[in-house]
Design a protein around this motif. Sequence first.
Motif, PDB file in Angstrom:
ATOM      1  N   GLY A 130       0.775  -1.231   0.000  1.00 24.85           N
ATOM      2  CA  GLY A 130       0.000   0.000   0.000  1.00 24.85           C
ATOM      3  C   GLY A 130       0.805   1.280   0.000  1.00 24.85           C
TER       4      GLY A 130
ATOM      5  N   SER B 217      -3.776  10.984   1.203  1.00 25.76           N
ATOM      6  CA  SER B 217      -4.049   9.833   2.066  1.00 25.76           C
ATOM      7  C   SER B 217      -3.508   8.549   1.440  1.00 25.76           C
ATOM      8  CB  SER B 217      -5.561   9.677   2.273  1.00 25.76           C
ATOM      9  OG  SER B 217      -6.117  10.816   2.883  1.00 25.76           O
TER      10      SER B 217
ATOM     11  N   ARG C  76      -3.519   4.029   2.509  1.00 24.52           N
ATOM     12  CA  ARG C  76      -3.823   2.955   3.451  1.00 24.52           C
ATOM     13  C   ARG C  76      -2.801   1.852   3.272  1.00 24.52           C
ATOM     14  NH1 ARG C  76      -9.026  -1.059   4.229  1.00 24.52           N
ATOM     15  NH2 ARG C  76      -8.155  -2.055   2.372  1.00 24.52           N
TER      16      ARG C  76
ATOM     17  N   SER D 163      -1.406  -1.944   4.389  1.00 27.98           N
ATOM     18  CA  SER D 163      -1.906  -3.231   4.876  1.00 27.98           C
ATOM     19  C   SER D 163      -0.728  -4.107   5.277  1.00 27.98           C
ATOM     20  CB  SER D 163      -2.712  -3.948   3.797  1.00 27.98           C
ATOM     21  OG  SER D 163      -3.815  -3.190   3.379  1.00 27.98           O
TER      22      SER D 163
ATOM     23  N   PHE E   3      -3.607   9.495  11.673  1.00 26.22           N
ATOM     24  CA  PHE E   3      -3.472   8.075  11.334  1.00 26.22           C
ATOM     25  C   PHE E   3      -4.423   7.246  12.189  1.00 26.22           C
ATOM     26  CE2 PHE E   3       1.279   8.068   9.840  1.00 26.22           C
ATOM     27  CZ  PHE E   3       1.009   9.128   8.990  1.00 26.22           C
ATOM     28  N   THR E   4      -4.898   6.150  11.612  1.00 26.38           N
ATOM     29  CA  THR E   4      -5.762   5.221  12.339  1.00 26.38           C
ATOM     30  C   THR E   4      -5.300   3.786  12.081  1.00 26.38           C
ATOM     31  OG1 THR E   4      -7.671   6.694  12.134  1.00 26.38           O
ATOM     32  CG2 THR E   4      -8.119   4.408  12.704  1.00 26.38           C
TER      33      THR E   4
ATOM     34  N   SER F 283      -6.057  -0.276  12.541  1.00 24.44           N
ATOM     35  CA  SER F 283      -7.193  -1.168  12.733  1.00 24.44           C
ATOM     36  C   SER F 283      -6.773  -2.579  12.329  1.00 24.44           C
ATOM     37  CB  SER F 283      -8.396  -0.713  11.900  1.00 24.44           C
ATOM     38  OG  SER F 283      -8.095  -0.745  10.518  1.00 24.44           O
TER      39      SER F 283
ATOM     40  N   TYR G  22      -4.188  -2.743   9.425  1.00 23.69           N
ATOM     41  CA  TYR G  22      -4.171  -1.609   8.497  1.00 23.69           C
ATOM     42  C   TYR G  22      -3.652  -0.351   9.184  1.00 23.69           C
ATOM     43  CZ  TYR G  22      -7.395  -4.676   5.987  1.00 23.69           C
ATOM     44  OH  TYR G  22      -7.976  -5.755   5.352  1.00 23.69           O
ATOM     45  N   LEU G  23      -3.148   0.550   8.369  1.00 22.77           N
ATOM     46  CA  LEU G  23      -2.803   1.882   8.850  1.00 22.77           C
ATOM     47  C   LEU G  23      -3.371   2.874   7.843  1.00 22.77           C
ATOM     48  CD1 LEU G  23      -1.273   3.436  11.102  1.00 22.77           C
ATOM     49  CD2 LEU G  23       0.646   3.610   9.490  1.00 22.77           C
ATOM     50  N   GLU G  24      -4.437   3.555   8.256  1.00 20.48           N
ATOM     51  CA  GLU G  24      -5.027   4.601   7.435  1.00 20.48           C
ATOM     52  C   GLU G  24      -4.304   5.904   7.745  1.00 20.48           C
ATOM     53  OE1 GLU G  24      -8.622   2.609   5.667  1.00 20.48           O
ATOM     54  OE2 GLU G  24      -7.559   4.465   5.244  1.00 20.48           O
ATOM     55  N   MET G  25      -3.734   6.519   6.718  1.00 23.58           N
ATOM     56  CA  MET G  25      -2.954   7.739   6.908  1.00 23.58           C
ATOM     57  C   MET G  25      -3.607   8.865   6.117  1.00 23.58           C
ATOM     58  SD  MET G  25       0.897   6.186   6.630  1.00 23.58           S
ATOM     59  CE  MET G  25       0.738   5.844   4.882  1.00 23.58           C
ATOM     60  N   SER G  26      -3.880   9.964   6.768  1.00 24.45           N
ATOM     61  CA  SER G  26      -4.456  11.116   6.091  1.00 24.45           C
ATOM     62  C   SER G  26      -3.686  12.377   6.476  1.00 24.45           C
ATOM     63  CB  SER G  26      -5.943  11.259   6.439  1.00 24.45           C
ATOM     64  OG  SER G  26      -6.100  11.480   7.830  1.00 24.45           O
TER      65      SER G  26
END
Length: 115
Positions: A8, A17, A19, A21, A67-68, A70, A79-83
């Motif tokens: 990712g 942004s 994401r 994985s 960042f989030t 989950s 996962y790492l959601e980065m915005s």
Amino acid sequence: QVQLVESGGGLVQPGGSLRLSCAASGIIFTIADMGWYRQAPGKQRELVATITSIRTTNYADSVKGRFTISRDNAKNTVYLEMSSLKPEDTAVYYCKTMARGITYWGQGTQVTVSS
């Protein structure tokens, strides 16, 4: 054999942004604590975010609110959601876990934030 495979990463403009994985195998994922770390050129590897088996999360101050982390136990994936990405987020991002007292790292995925 424990394997962590990140994906990712890529090039993104500031403010964008991504994401990440991390697919895990060889561990009992449902009881594993997982973490994301990063290492920028010339710097030490640092913690980004962690998530426990009961989904308690922890973040570095530099990424809080942007960042989030989950997990999907059905897919053995974290996962790492980065915005709101910034140039200083540029680094190789690594997934980490521990199993039977041994620390395991993925191979890393490059994230570059640049215009």
